[in-house]
Design a protein around this motif. Sequence first.
Motif, short mmCIF file in Angstrom:
data_model
loop_
_atom_site.label_atom_id
_atom_site.label_comp_id
_atom_site.label_asym_id
_atom_site.label_seq_id
_atom_site.Cartn_x
_atom_site.Cartn_y
_atom_site.Cartn_z
N THR A 156 -4.73 -3.31 43.61
CA THR A 156 -5.85 -3.98 44.26
C THR A 156 -5.39 -5.30 44.84
O THR A 156 -4.41 -5.89 44.37
CB THR A 156 -7.01 -4.25 43.28
OG1 THR A 156 -6.58 -5.19 42.30
CG2 THR A 156 -7.46 -2.97 42.59
N SER A 157 -6.09 -5.78 45.84
CA SER A 157 -5.70 -7.03 46.48
C SER A 157 -5.85 -8.21 45.54
O SER A 157 -5.14 -9.21 45.67
CB SER A 157 -6.54 -7.25 47.74
OG SER A 157 -7.91 -7.24 47.43
N ARG A 158 -6.75 -8.11 44.57
CA ARG A 158 -7.01 -9.23 43.67
C ARG A 158 -6.07 -9.25 42.46
O ARG A 158 -5.57 -10.29 42.07
CB ARG A 158 -8.44 -9.18 43.18
CG ARG A 158 -8.98 -10.50 42.67
CD ARG A 158 -10.47 -10.51 42.68
NE ARG A 158 -11.03 -9.58 41.70
CZ ARG A 158 -11.51 -9.96 40.52
NH1 ARG A 158 -11.51 -11.22 40.19
NH2 ARG A 158 -12.02 -9.09 39.69
N VAL A 159 -5.82 -8.08 41.91
CA VAL A 159 -5.02 -8.00 40.68
C VAL A 159 -3.58 -7.61 40.96
O VAL A 159 -2.67 -8.00 40.26
CB VAL A 159 -5.67 -7.02 39.68
CG1 VAL A 159 -4.82 -6.85 38.45
CG2 VAL A 159 -7.07 -7.48 39.35
N GLY A 160 -3.39 -6.80 41.99
CA GLY A 160 -2.04 -6.35 42.30
C GLY A 160 -1.68 -5.07 41.56
O GLY A 160 -2.46 -4.14 41.53
N PHE A 161 -0.50 -5.08 40.95
CA PHE A 161 0.02 -3.90 40.28
C PHE A 161 -0.69 -3.64 38.95
O PHE A 161 -0.84 -4.55 38.13
CB PHE A 161 1.51 -4.08 39.99
CG PHE A 161 2.40 -3.96 41.20
CD1 PHE A 161 2.27 -4.82 42.28
CD2 PHE A 161 3.39 -2.99 41.25
CE1 PHE A 161 3.08 -4.71 43.39
CE2 PHE A 161 4.22 -2.88 42.36
CZ PHE A 161 4.06 -3.73 43.43
N MET A 162 -1.09 -2.40 38.74
CA MET A 162 -1.63 -1.99 37.46
C MET A 162 -1.05 -0.62 37.09
O MET A 162 -1.28 0.35 37.78
CB MET A 162 -3.16 -1.92 37.50
CG MET A 162 -3.82 -3.27 37.65
SD MET A 162 -5.63 -3.14 37.71
CE MET A 162 -5.98 -2.51 36.08
N GLY A 163 -0.31 -0.57 36.00
CA GLY A 163 0.13 0.72 35.47
C GLY A 163 1.24 1.36 36.28
O GLY A 163 0.98 2.26 37.07
N TYR A 164 2.47 0.92 36.07
CA TYR A 164 3.59 1.60 36.69
C TYR A 164 3.67 3.02 36.15
O TYR A 164 3.60 3.24 34.95
CB TYR A 164 4.90 0.87 36.37
CG TYR A 164 5.02 -0.49 37.00
CD1 TYR A 164 4.57 -1.63 36.35
CD2 TYR A 164 5.60 -0.65 38.26
CE1 TYR A 164 4.68 -2.88 36.92
CE2 TYR A 164 5.72 -1.91 38.84
CZ TYR A 164 5.26 -3.01 38.17
OH TYR A 164 5.37 -4.25 38.74
N GLU A 165 3.83 3.99 37.03
CA GLU A 165 3.85 5.38 36.58
C GLU A 165 5.25 5.99 36.77
O GLU A 165 5.97 6.17 35.81
CB GLU A 165 2.78 6.18 37.30
CG GLU A 165 1.37 5.69 36.96
CD GLU A 165 0.27 6.55 37.51
OE1 GLU A 165 -0.76 6.70 36.84
OE2 GLU A 165 0.44 7.05 38.63
N ASP A 166 5.64 6.31 37.97
CA ASP A 166 6.97 6.87 38.24
C ASP A 166 7.71 5.96 39.22
O ASP A 166 7.09 5.36 40.09
CB ASP A 166 6.85 8.28 38.85
CG ASP A 166 6.15 9.26 37.94
OD1 ASP A 166 5.16 9.87 38.37
OD2 ASP A 166 6.60 9.39 36.79
N TRP A 167 9.03 5.90 39.08
CA TRP A 167 9.84 5.11 40.02
C TRP A 167 11.20 5.75 40.18
O TRP A 167 11.64 6.57 39.37
CB TRP A 167 9.95 3.66 39.59
CG TRP A 167 10.42 3.42 38.21
CD1 TRP A 167 11.70 3.26 37.79
CD2 TRP A 167 9.60 3.29 37.05
NE1 TRP A 167 11.73 3.04 36.45
CE2 TRP A 167 10.46 3.05 35.96
CE3 TRP A 167 8.22 3.34 36.83
CZ2 TRP A 167 9.97 2.87 34.66
CZ3 TRP A 167 7.74 3.17 35.54
CH2 TRP A 167 8.62 2.95 34.49
N GLY A 168 11.89 5.36 41.25
CA GLY A 168 13.18 5.94 41.54
C GLY A 168 14.31 5.21 40.83
O GLY A 168 14.07 4.29 40.05
#
Length: 124
Positions: free
Chosen positions: A103-115
């Motif tokens: 979200t624009s206000r909070v940003g990142f929430m809950g990283y799920e998968d990444w490379g």
Amino acid sequence: QVQLVESGGGLVQPGGSLKLSCEFSGSVHEIHGIGWFRQAPGKEREGIICSSKNGNETYVSASVKGRFTMSADLLKNTNDLEMNDLKIDDTAAYYCTTLFSCTSRVGFMGYEDWGPGTQVTVSS
């Protein structure tokens, strides 16, 4: 689960530009948010830019605002990161990631998968 692979990292001089690419596959229909984070040696992970699945919500960290832009295409399964006016402090491993939410206000929430990440080194 989503599989992601980043490419495009390298060595660049301060003030230069670089474009990172991310290709992903798997359960793409389950993606809620997508973005990029970076991590430098000895430092914590830093979420720098993300957007919601429909693009209505975007977040850009103060450290890269005005210099980095992201282009995510969930139909082509790609997510590019354009980096301009690079600084020595931008040196880090960069990771493309899916998120529970952005979200624009909070940003990142809950990283799920990444490379596996791609290394960017800014040095003269």
